[in-house]
Design a protein around this motif. Structure first.
Motif, PDB file in Angstrom:
ATOM      1  N   LYS A  70     -23.919  -2.342 -25.550  1.00  0.00           N
ATOM      2  CA  LYS A  70     -24.028  -3.601 -24.803  1.00  0.00           C
ATOM      3  C   LYS A  70     -23.965  -3.360 -23.294  1.00  0.00           C
ATOM      4  O   LYS A  70     -24.675  -4.007 -22.525  1.00  0.00           O
ATOM      5  CB  LYS A  70     -22.950  -4.583 -25.249  1.00  0.00           C
ATOM      6  N   GLY A  71     -23.130  -2.442 -22.868  1.00  0.00           N
ATOM      7  CA  GLY A  71     -23.038  -2.117 -21.446  1.00  0.00           C
ATOM      8  C   GLY A  71     -24.331  -1.515 -20.917  1.00  0.00           C
ATOM      9  O   GLY A  71     -24.821  -1.906 -19.853  1.00  0.00           O
ATOM     10  N   LEU A  72     -24.903  -0.584 -21.658  1.00  0.00           N
ATOM     11  CA  LEU A  72     -26.157   0.046 -21.231  1.00  0.00           C
ATOM     12  C   LEU A  72     -27.304  -0.964 -21.261  1.00  0.00           C
ATOM     13  O   LEU A  72     -28.157  -0.951 -20.366  1.00  0.00           O
ATOM     14  CB  LEU A  72     -26.466   1.250 -22.125  1.00  0.00           C
ATOM     15  N   GLU A  73     -27.310  -1.819 -22.258  1.00  0.00           N
ATOM     16  CA  GLU A  73     -28.334  -2.865 -22.337  1.00  0.00           C
ATOM     17  C   GLU A  73     -28.260  -3.794 -21.121  1.00  0.00           C
ATOM     18  O   GLU A  73     -29.277  -4.149 -20.532  1.00  0.00           O
ATOM     19  CB  GLU A  73     -28.136  -3.663 -23.631  1.00  0.00           C
ATOM     20  N   PHE A  74     -27.061  -4.183 -20.725  1.00  0.00           N
ATOM     21  CA  PHE A  74     -26.888  -5.040 -19.559  1.00  0.00           C
ATOM     22  C   PHE A  74     -27.385  -4.338 -18.293  1.00  0.00           C
ATOM     23  O   PHE A  74     -28.101  -4.931 -17.474  1.00  0.00           O
ATOM     24  CB  PHE A  74     -25.416  -5.439 -19.401  1.00  0.00           C
ATOM     25  N   LEU A  75     -27.024  -3.069 -18.134  1.00  0.00           N
ATOM     26  CA  LEU A  75     -27.462  -2.320 -16.960  1.00  0.00           C
ATOM     27  C   LEU A  75     -28.982  -2.223 -16.888  1.00  0.00           C
ATOM     28  O   LEU A  75     -29.570  -2.395 -15.821  1.00  0.00           O
ATOM     29  CB  LEU A  75     -26.850  -0.915 -16.972  1.00  0.00           C
ATOM     30  N   GLU A  76     -29.596  -1.971 -18.027  1.00  0.00           N
ATOM     31  CA  GLU A  76     -31.052  -1.812 -18.046  1.00  0.00           C
ATOM     32  C   GLU A  76     -31.781  -3.155 -17.954  1.00  0.00           C
ATOM     33  O   GLU A  76     -32.688  -3.323 -17.134  1.00  0.00           O
ATOM     34  CB  GLU A  76     -31.486  -1.077 -19.316  1.00  0.00           C
ATOM     35  N   ASP A  77     -31.395  -4.120 -18.773  1.00  0.00           N
ATOM     36  CA  ASP A  77     -32.129  -5.382 -18.859  1.00  0.00           C
ATOM     37  C   ASP A  77     -31.803  -6.364 -17.743  1.00  0.00           C
ATOM     38  O   ASP A  77     -32.703  -7.003 -17.201  1.00  0.00           O
ATOM     39  CB  ASP A  77     -31.872  -6.066 -20.206  1.00  0.00           C
ATOM     40  N   ILE A  94     -18.687  -2.527 -15.697  1.00  0.00           N
ATOM     41  CA  ILE A  94     -20.048  -2.195 -15.285  1.00  0.00           C
ATOM     42  C   ILE A  94     -20.059  -2.188 -13.755  1.00  0.00           C
ATOM     43  O   ILE A  94     -19.775  -3.206 -13.128  1.00  0.00           O
ATOM     44  CB  ILE A  94     -21.060  -3.213 -15.837  1.00  0.00           C
ATOM     45  N   ILE A  95     -20.374  -1.038 -13.194  1.00  0.00           N
ATOM     46  CA  ILE A  95     -20.280  -0.836 -11.751  1.00  0.00           C
ATOM     47  C   ILE A  95     -21.695  -0.757 -11.171  1.00  0.00           C
ATOM     48  O   ILE A  95     -22.426   0.201 -11.430  1.00  0.00           O
ATOM     49  CB  ILE A  95     -19.491   0.448 -11.437  1.00  0.00           C
ATOM     50  N   PRO A  96     -22.096  -1.761 -10.409  1.00  0.00           N
ATOM     51  CA  PRO A  96     -23.459  -1.779  -9.872  1.00  0.00           C
ATOM     52  C   PRO A  96     -23.748  -0.615  -8.908  1.00  0.00           C
ATOM     53  O   PRO A  96     -22.828   0.004  -8.350  1.00  0.00           O
ATOM     54  CB  PRO A  96     -23.532  -3.115  -9.114  1.00  0.00           C
ATOM     55  N   LEU A  97     -25.019  -0.372  -8.719  1.00  0.00           N
ATOM     56  CA  LEU A  97     -25.515   0.603  -7.760  1.00  0.00           C
ATOM     57  C   LEU A  97     -24.843   0.389  -6.408  1.00  0.00           C
ATOM     58  O   LEU A  97     -24.700  -0.748  -5.952  1.00  0.00           O
ATOM     59  CB  LEU A  97     -27.037   0.426  -7.614  1.00  0.00           C
ATOM     60  N   GLY A  98     -24.394   1.485  -5.784  1.00  0.00           N
ATOM     61  CA  GLY A  98     -23.822   1.410  -4.452  1.00  0.00           C
ATOM     62  C   GLY A  98     -22.322   1.213  -4.393  1.00  0.00           C
ATOM     63  O   GLY A  98     -21.734   1.316  -3.315  1.00  0.00           O
ATOM     64  N   ARG A 102     -30.685   4.724 -13.496  1.00  0.00           N
ATOM     65  CA  ARG A 102     -29.826   5.913 -13.386  1.00  0.00           C
ATOM     66  C   ARG A 102     -28.380   5.451 -13.510  1.00  0.00           C
ATOM     67  O   ARG A 102     -27.919   4.619 -12.731  1.00  0.00           O
ATOM     68  CB  ARG A 102     -30.047   6.609 -12.056  1.00  0.00           C
ATOM     69  N   ILE A 103     -27.668   6.022 -14.491  1.00  0.00           N
ATOM     70  CA  ILE A 103     -26.270   5.666 -14.715  1.00  0.00           C
ATOM     71  C   ILE A 103     -25.463   6.956 -14.723  1.00  0.00           C
ATOM     72  O   ILE A 103     -25.750   7.874 -15.489  1.00  0.00           O
ATOM     73  CB  ILE A 103     -26.104   4.895 -16.048  1.00  0.00           C
ATOM     74  N   ARG A 104     -24.455   7.018 -13.875  1.00  0.00           N
ATOM     75  CA  ARG A 104     -23.612   8.203 -13.745  1.00  0.00           C
ATOM     76  C   ARG A 104     -22.183   7.818 -14.098  1.00  0.00           C
ATOM     77  O   ARG A 104     -21.709   6.758 -13.698  1.00  0.00           O
ATOM     78  CB  ARG A 104     -23.683   8.736 -12.319  1.00  0.00           C
ATOM     79  N   ILE A 105     -21.521   8.679 -14.841  1.00  0.00           N
ATOM     80  CA  ILE A 105     -20.141   8.412 -15.241  1.00  0.00           C
ATOM     81  C   ILE A 105     -19.264   9.642 -15.009  1.00  0.00           C
ATOM     82  O   ILE A 105     -19.758  10.760 -14.949  1.00  0.00           O
ATOM     83  CB  ILE A 105     -20.041   7.988 -16.727  1.00  0.00           C
ATOM     84  N   ASP A 126     -26.700   6.256  -5.339  1.00  0.00           N
ATOM     85  CA  ASP A 126     -27.975   6.400  -6.035  1.00  0.00           C
ATOM     86  C   ASP A 126     -27.903   6.111  -7.536  1.00  0.00           C
ATOM     87  O   ASP A 126     -28.851   6.385  -8.263  1.00  0.00           O
ATOM     88  CB  ASP A 126     -28.522   7.812  -5.815  1.00  0.00           C
ATOM     89  N   ALA A 127     -26.801   5.548  -8.007  1.00  0.00           N
ATOM     90  CA  ALA A 127     -26.667   5.287  -9.443  1.00  0.00           C
ATOM     91  C   ALA A 127     -25.655   4.180  -9.701  1.00  0.00           C
ATOM     92  O   ALA A 127     -24.699   4.010  -8.943  1.00  0.00           O
ATOM     93  CB  ALA A 127     -26.221   6.558 -10.173  1.00  0.00           C
ATOM     94  N   ALA A 128     -25.886   3.451 -10.776  1.00  0.00           N
ATOM     95  CA  ALA A 128     -24.882   2.524 -11.293  1.00  0.00           C
ATOM     96  C   ALA A 128     -23.903   3.346 -12.126  1.00  0.00           C
ATOM     97  O   ALA A 128     -24.094   4.558 -12.315  1.00  0.00           O
ATOM     98  CB  ALA A 128     -25.548   1.447 -12.137  1.00  0.00           C
ATOM     99  N   SER A 129     -22.872   2.689 -12.646  1.00  0.00           N
ATOM    100  CA  SER A 129     -21.883   3.429 -13.419  1.00  0.00           C
ATOM    101  C   SER A 129     -21.211   2.523 -14.442  1.00  0.00           C
ATOM    102  O   SER A 129     -21.352   1.295 -14.397  1.00  0.00           O
ATOM    103  CB  SER A 129     -20.825   4.026 -12.480  1.00  0.00           C
ATOM    104  N   ILE A 130     -20.495   3.148 -15.328  1.00  0.00           N
ATOM    105  CA  ILE A 130     -19.656   2.478 -16.317  1.00  0.00           C
ATOM    106  C   ILE A 130     -18.302   3.168 -16.253  1.00  0.00           C
ATOM    107  O   ILE A 130     -18.229   4.391 -16.115  1.00  0.00           O
ATOM    108  CB  ILE A 130     -20.247   2.599 -17.738  1.00  0.00           C
ATOM    109  N   GLY A 131     -17.236   2.399 -16.367  1.00  0.00           N
ATOM    110  CA  GLY A 131     -15.920   3.006 -16.338  1.00  0.00           C
ATOM    111  C   GLY A 131     -14.877   2.152 -17.028  1.00  0.00           C
ATOM    112  O   GLY A 131     -15.161   1.054 -17.493  1.00  0.00           O
ATOM    113  N   ARG A 132     -13.659   2.698 -17.090  1.00  0.00           N
ATOM    114  CA  ARG A 132     -12.506   2.025 -17.693  1.00  0.00           C
ATOM    115  C   ARG A 132     -12.814   1.584 -19.137  1.00  0.00           C
ATOM    116  O   ARG A 132     -12.434   0.516 -19.570  1.00  0.00           O
ATOM    117  CB  ARG A 132     -12.047   0.833 -16.862  1.00  0.00           C
ATOM    118  N   VAL A 133     -13.522   2.427 -19.856  1.00  0.00           N
ATOM    119  CA  VAL A 133     -13.941   2.116 -21.227  1.00  0.00           C
ATOM    120  C   VAL A 133     -12.758   2.301 -22.172  1.00  0.00           C
ATOM    121  O   VAL A 133     -12.143   3.363 -22.199  1.00  0.00           O
ATOM    122  CB  VAL A 133     -15.098   3.042 -21.663  1.00  0.00           C
ATOM    123  N   PHE A 134     -12.449   1.259 -22.947  1.00  0.00           N
ATOM    124  CA  PHE A 134     -11.404   1.418 -23.953  1.00  0.00           C
ATOM    125  C   PHE A 134     -11.618   0.490 -25.142  1.00  0.00           C
ATOM    126  O   PHE A 134     -12.253  -0.547 -25.043  1.00  0.00           O
ATOM    127  CB  PHE A 134     -10.000   1.196 -23.367  1.00  0.00           C
TER     128      PHE A 134
END
Length: 149
Positions: A96-103, A62-66, A109-112, A71-79
């Motif tokens: 679970k990743g999206l829930e953590f980012l939102e909550d 889970i990659i925080p904003l910046g 805004r999430i960009r991948i 202008d967006a957080a991100s998610i990566g290295r998904v396996f």
């Protein structure tokens, strides 16, 4: 089996080693792609993973904003480890990743940078393509974005 979300400094040496070993196994060895897996971002990220008896079964970063985008957080290295695919772990992992980012991080805004063959998978969570397909490390990718209302 338990899910964990930890900052880099909260990971034990053993857990960090297992995460990195599996990331290299999937993204460098399995996908036959020589690239800099250790990119310097891990220190700034949260690490979401499913662990059972010391084995990392599924993981995403889970990659925080910046960190990757201003202008967006991100998610990566998904396996999901090869032996555990086909058990819906990828869906649960991303939920679970999206829930953590939102909550927890209050991101909207999430960009991948998705591997192109996963476009429909990410699309099923509401991600929309925002680029044409391009090669990154000789693997077709597409930029996608999710806007949370």
């Amino acid at each position: 089996m338990s899910w964990h979300v930890k900052k880099f400094d909260e990971l034990s040496n053993r857990t960090l080693y297992e995460i990195m070993k599996e990331r290299v196994s999937v993204f460098v060895v399995e996908q036959q792609c020589a690239y800099p897996e250790i990119d310097g971002k891990d220190y700034l990220c949260y690490h979401l993973f499913k662990e059972e008896n010391g084995e990392i079964m599924a993981y995403l970063r889970i990659i925080p904003l910046g960190v990757s985008y201003e202008d967006a957080a991100s998610i990566g290295r998904v396996f999901v480890k090869k032996e555990h695919r086909g058990q819906q772990l990828a869906q649960t992992l991303l939920e679970k990743g999206l829930e953590f980012l939102e909550d927890k991080l209050k991101e909207k805004r999430i960009r991948i940078q998705a591997q192109e063959y996963l476009k429909e998978f990410y699309g099923s969570f509401g991600f929309k393509a925002i680029s044409e397909v391009y090669l990154e490390d000789n693997i077709p990718h597409i930029d996608m974005e999710l806007i949370i209302d």
